[in-house]
Design an enzyme around this catalytic site. Structure first.
Site, PDB file in Angstrom:
ATOM      1  N   TYR A  47      -5.138   4.197   0.900  1.00  0.00           N
ATOM      2  CA  TYR A  47      -6.257   3.444   0.321  1.00  0.00           C
ATOM      3  C   TYR A  47      -5.918   2.781  -1.018  1.00  0.00           C
ATOM      4  CZ  TYR A  47      -7.837   7.609   2.926  1.00  0.00           C
ATOM      5  OH  TYR A  47      -7.930   8.648   3.810  1.00  0.00           O
ATOM      6  N   HIS A  48      -4.698   2.266  -1.142  1.00  0.00           N
ATOM      7  CA  HIS A  48      -4.269   1.622  -2.387  1.00  0.00           C
ATOM      8  C   HIS A  48      -3.727   0.210  -2.141  1.00  0.00           C
ATOM      9  CE1 HIS A  48      -3.283   5.957  -3.998  1.00  0.00           C
ATOM     10  NE2 HIS A  48      -4.588   5.721  -3.964  1.00  0.00           N
ATOM     11  N   PRO A  49      -4.430  -0.665  -1.418  1.00  0.00           N
ATOM     12  CA  PRO A  49      -3.881  -2.009  -1.200  1.00  0.00           C
ATOM     13  C   PRO A  49      -3.869  -2.826  -2.487  1.00  0.00           C
ATOM     14  CG  PRO A  49      -6.147  -1.896  -0.404  1.00  0.00           C
ATOM     15  CD  PRO A  49      -5.751  -0.492  -0.787  1.00  0.00           C
ATOM     16  N   ASP A  90       0.868  -1.177   0.000  1.00  0.00           N
ATOM     17  CA  ASP A  90       0.000   0.000   0.000  1.00  0.00           C
ATOM     18  C   ASP A  90       0.902   1.222   0.000  1.00  0.00           C
ATOM     19  OD1 ASP A  90      -2.157   1.773   0.174  1.00  0.00           O
ATOM     20  OD2 ASP A  90      -3.195   0.603   1.700  1.00  0.00           O
ATOM     21  N   HIS A  91       0.326   2.367  -0.294  1.00  0.00           N
ATOM     22  CA  HIS A  91       1.071   3.623  -0.296  1.00  0.00           C
ATOM     23  C   HIS A  91       0.881   4.330   1.043  1.00  0.00           C
ATOM     24  CE1 HIS A  91       0.686   3.790  -4.962  1.00  0.00           C
ATOM     25  NE2 HIS A  91       1.871   3.317  -4.610  1.00  0.00           N
TER      26      HIS A  91
END
Length: 524
Positions: free
Chosen positions: A461-463, A295-296
């Protein structure tokens, strides 16, 4: 649609960024029966429609509301990981920022055992889905389902943010989604006329009247049903009823980087010993399921400013009336309006930091308020070395899975984010911003940056990555055609198949994945 409401050619699990694309593309063949299942409800909330209201969906029925386990490298805090629950999935909850990533991201996928996923292979699929307001070009498409617009009412402070970024050596670029990503620009957004334009808007609604497409909401998938080494359907609960819905051709998981590995594991597909530990009978030993989570991570640097034209007070009656009547004004904002990609040290092949900038106070995912006008510059780590995992808490499908990102476990990740905070401060110190900055609010001039990172770090919110794609890697879950290794009739099509995370926001790449998957499925 056939009278048999329990048998279909394709059963798609999850009506998010990818699932809506597949529902549209696969049902375009009128002889194909398609079922799309979604655990959430229809996307009727005003907080979905109003762009700036996206944080108001957090911790509601529109949100899966995932949290990580205590993270050992960020002061043992559990990190919040929202995921959209309802038609459109996370494309109904995200900040609508249209970012593709870098060509080297996709060439890296191909090099890791995923032929056909290099940049030149995937670019046509980005263009196929795109309806870019700037028109068709060598790099962009027009006339596709997914609207890509300019921002409706960007804040005047954006000009200062861009000028100050240029003053520290970040060049202004016209298009961060072209051949060269490094630089500063305004985001393009997935909106139409100042309103969110999700995957449900773009792909599902135009197909809704097709007699061969069924869409069932509030349908919780309990697991994939196997007959030997073949997927034959899914077990679904709606209300108090449970039933088997059969897939004559394929079951396609589009439940995202948390939901898809969870469903595989609940179905007995995963690391056999770990499944036994939680009372699940192993059906196929596939140890990579749930591994490789990326994730980021990001942190916000916040200032109070004298500029009175920020998003402070955007929820008052006058801005709401402006949005309702004209779909313009502060509520059409994505909160982060300016983007910059930058390499914080020499020798990097691409940017390691992406800045999200805006005329707002954004902390604790929008939950923390500040009574005053502010600006945010948020450095985001776009190429993390840390890897985490998703695994079952129990055999109960109603239990949320366990999640661990291991954020800040790698020294290079820490170094990049520390440098990102330092550069954010340099940007704020340049003349175009210095003249309006009142004071730094967070982390505060005297703060230890690394300690502050571990105390305030968030996920953006980038899994991705938990069902890794490769024909050759030993921990791969799907092959380059997105078929689950060792199981017939089962694919995964969502962000979980990314071998490595893209350098940027993940919605547009997920749509691309589904566009290409639709062609792969049709050719099977």
């Amino acid at each position: 649609m056939s009278r048999d409401r329990k048998s279909f050619d394709y059963v798609i699990v999850g009506a998010g960024s990818a699932g809506c694309v597949l529902a549209n593309r696969l049902s375009a063949d009128p002889s194909t029966r398609v079922l799309l299942l979604e655990a959430g409800a229809r996307d009727r909330s005003l907080n979905i429609r109003i762009p700036a209201a996206f944080p108001k969906q957090f911790h509601t029925k529109l949100d899966w509301d995932f949290w990580t386990e205590p993270e050992p490298h960020v002061d043992d805090r559990s990190l919040y990981m929202p995921r959209g629950k309802g038609l459109g999935g996370s494309s109904s909850m995200n900040a609508m920022l249209y970012v593709r990533g870098r060509p080297l991201d996709y060439d890296g996928w191909a090099a890791q055992g995923a032929p056909g996923w290099g940049w030149r292979d995937v670019l046509p699929y980005f263009m196929k889905s795109e309806d870019n307001v700037r028109g068709a070009s060598e790099w962009h498409g027009a006339g596709g389902p997914l609207r890509v617009s300019e921002q409706r009412s960007p804040r005047p402070l954006d000009r200062r943010l861009i000028a100050a970024s240029e003053a520290v050596g970040i060049r202004r670029v016209a298009d961060i989604n072209g051949p060269e990503q490094d630089g500063v620009s305004l985001f393009q957004v997935n909106q139409r006329n100042g309103q969110r334009f999700s995957s449900a808007d773009a792909f599902l609604r135009p197909a809704a009247g097709r007699p061969n497409l069924a869409v069932r909401t509030r349908a919780t998938v309990l697991g994939v049903v196997l007959d030997g080494d073949r997927a034959i359907g899914v077990r679904v609960r709606r209300g108090n009823r449970s039933e088997l819905l059969r897939a004559e051709r394929e079951v396609i998981l589009c439940a995202g980087a948390i939901g898809s590995p969870q469903l595989l594991q609940l179905s007995g597909i995963g690391a056999a010993d770990e499944l036994r530990d939680v009372g699940v009978t192993p059906r196929h030993d596939l140890p990579g399921v749930g591994r490789n989570l990326q994730d980021h991570p990001f942190v916000t640097v916040l200032w109070e400013v004298s500029d009175q034209n920020t998003l402070h007070g955007a929820d008052k009656p006058k801005p709401l009336a402006e949005w309702v009547l004209r779909r313009s004004g502060p509520l059409s904002s994505t909160v982060a309006e300016v983007v910059a990609f930058h390499r914080t040290r020499p020798g990097l092949p691409a940017a390691d930091i992406q800045f999200h900038m805006g005329a707002a106070y954004f902390e604790d995912h929008g939950a923390e308020m500040y009574d005053g006008h502010c600006m945010t510059i948020g450095p985001v780590l776009v190429s993390p070395k840390a890897r985490g995992r998703v695994w079952l808490r129990s055999s109960d499908p109603g239990d949320k899975p366990r999640i661990l990102t291991n954020s800040l476990s790698e020294p290079d990740d820490v170094a990049s984010l520390v440098a990102g905070v330092q550069l954010a401060r340099e940007i704020a110190a340049q003349a175009p911003l210095k003249e309006i900055v009142v004071k730094e609010l967070k982390p505060g001039p005297a703060a230890d940056i690394e300690a502050d990172l571990r105390r305030r770090l968030m996920l953006i919110y980038h899994p991705v990555g938990t069902c890794r794609m490769s024909d050759t890697a030993p921990d791969a879950v799907v092959d380059s055609r997105l078929r689950v290794h060792g199981i017939d009739g089962l694919r995964v099509v969502d962000a979980s198949i990314m071998p490595t995370i893209v350098g940027g926001n993940t919605h547009a790449p997920t749509v691309m994945i589904a566009e290409r998957a639709a062609d792969l499925i049709a050719a099977s």
